[in-house]
Design an enzyme around this catalytic site. Structure first.
Site, PDB file in Angstrom:
ATOM      1  N   HIS A   1      21.439 -21.931  23.612  1.00 16.63           N
ATOM      2  CA  HIS A   1      21.813 -22.165  24.999  1.00 16.63           C
ATOM      3  C   HIS A   1      22.188 -23.632  25.173  1.00 16.63           C
ATOM      4  CE1 HIS A   1      21.200 -18.254  26.776  1.00 16.63           C
ATOM      5  NE2 HIS A   1      20.036 -18.139  26.167  1.00 16.63           N
TER       6      HIS A   1
ATOM      7  N   ASP B   1      27.426 -25.865  29.054  1.00 13.72           N
ATOM      8  CA  ASP B   1      28.059 -24.625  29.500  1.00 13.72           C
ATOM      9  C   ASP B   1      29.311 -24.869  30.339  1.00 13.72           C
ATOM     10  OD1 ASP B   1      26.125 -23.222  28.216  1.00 13.72           O
ATOM     11  OD2 ASP B   1      25.191 -22.378  29.996  1.00 13.72           O
TER      12      ASP B   1
END
Length: 392
Positions: A139, A169
């Protein structure tokens, strides 16, 4: 809210539903006018956990605005054939699966480019399409840790417990996917040849800190994180707490701006502020901290309003939409009761827009396949067979 407008009007993109970077990249492109067909699995995206149930959140997710949705069973051969036909009429496909997933579905770059030689096949991952970590889960924090970006957020020799998933992200992944998609589409329109775009968070976030890499090479950003000019190490570029406990940001880097800062704070005559000597830094920080702590945030905002002192409030997500600058420029909009950022950037001649609300964009409607060249009889058959499903 169905008319498409913006500089990308006429560009068609097939989006394979995912979480995080892919829907955000698609939202940006759709807000700018691209016609995007979002393909999701029957039942929607599965829950990641009780605190991150993306299926339950979908109808309120701003990420999904400005485009339309069809649920297609990709386990069925007819579903895969349908998606391949849709990609055949698109300028780009946008996917964020683990490397190899699209290939296993029979929808990898090879068959897609064979069907559509001018296709831009944009792939968004954390680690990239190859390399020793390509198949590992991860992540935002993992990706920016490996790229070196996370180390830049240390303070007093310690990293924060975590930071929101913006650097990896949204910036390193989604924004570089948007850039890559637009560049590949432009190239395909001039050459007739498509290509695969590998947009990933490690590459992207390493690229994001180019400025700091350059400064470090020049010896201007080479001490412990948190002690440099641009990361809070100097009194004129850091945050302070006011008497009401609310934070304020000071960004008076240039000498001219710093002069205004000191004038407004009645510190112009203090020789230690004029010396710019490293040994005086602790004193300067403590003095400014005490000065800002003596009055409320509103007091300081009013005092510096309209000046070049570079002092502004640090607003919460709830406060930001009501700030006078943001309100006058309509930086935020409310759609279906949900406050959300307006499309960006702004175009003078071909402004973008939120063409479909998040709630409307989260309802699967097989009928929209007709706009992509699928005839009514085939849509009816696929719906009857459960390959394509709609939402009530």
């Amino acid at each position: 809210m169905t008319d498409r407008k913006g500089p990308l009007t006429g560009v068609r993109i097939v989006e394979m539903t995912g979480i995080g970077p892919v829907p955000y990249a698609a939202m940006i492109l759709a807000d700018m006018g691209a016609e995007i067909l979002r393909i999701d699995r029957p039942g929607g995206y599965p829950a990641v956990g009780p605190t991150l149930d993306f299926s339950a959140m979908e109808k309120a997710s701003i990420f999904y605005r400005s485009r339309r949705l069809v649920r297609i069973d990709l386990k069925a051969a007819a579903g895969r054939d349908l998606v391949l036909d849709l990609i055949g009429g698109a300028d780009a496909v946008l996917e964020g699966y683990r490397p190899g997933t699209m290939e296993r579905l029979g929808l990898g770059p090879e068959p897609c480019l064979a069907r559509n030689p001018a296709l831009s096949f944009v792939r968004v991952t954390g680690w990239g399409q190859d390399g020793p970590m390509a198949q590992m889960a991860g992540h935002d924090m993992n990706y920016i840790g490996v790229s070196g970006a996370l180390s830049l957020f240390a303070r007093d020799g310690r990293l924060p417990p975590g930071i929101p998933p913006l650097i990896g992200d949204m910036a390193g992944g989604a924004l570089f996917a948007v850039i890559g998609c637009l560049a590949a589409v432009l190239n395909a329109r001039s050459t007739g040849k498509g290509q695969v775009v590998d947009a990933n968070m490690v590459d992207g976030t390493a690229n994001l800190y180019t400025l700091l890499s350059a400064l470090s090479a020049m010896g201007l950003h080479d001490v412990q994180a948190g002690d440099n000019v641009l990361d809070g190490g100097r009194h004129y570029y850091r945050t302070y707490i006011c008497s009401d406990g609310l934070p304020i940001a000071v960004g008076a880097i240039e000498p001219g701006f710093r002069k205004v800062l000191l004038q407004k704070l009645d510190l112009s005559d203090d020789p230690r502020f004029r010396s710019d000597a490293p040994e005086d830094e602790a004193y300067c920080i403590e003095t400014l901290a005490a000065r800002f702590a003596a009055q409320t945030r509103d007091h300081w905002v009013a005092l510096f309003d309209g000046t070049d002192g570079c002092v502004t409030p640090v607003l919460t997500l709830d406060e930001a939409p009501a700030h006078k600058h943001n309100a006058e420029r309509s930086v935020f909009r409310t759609v279906d009761g949900v406050v959300q950022p307006a499309p960006a950037p702004r175009f003078e001649r071909t402004p973008g827009d939120i063409s479909t609300s998040a709630a409307a964009a989260s309802r699967s409607d097989p009928a929209i396949l007709s706009d992509w060249g699928i005839d009514a009889a085939r849509i009816e058959t696929l719906t009857r067979d459960g390959v394509v499903s709609g939402d009530d």
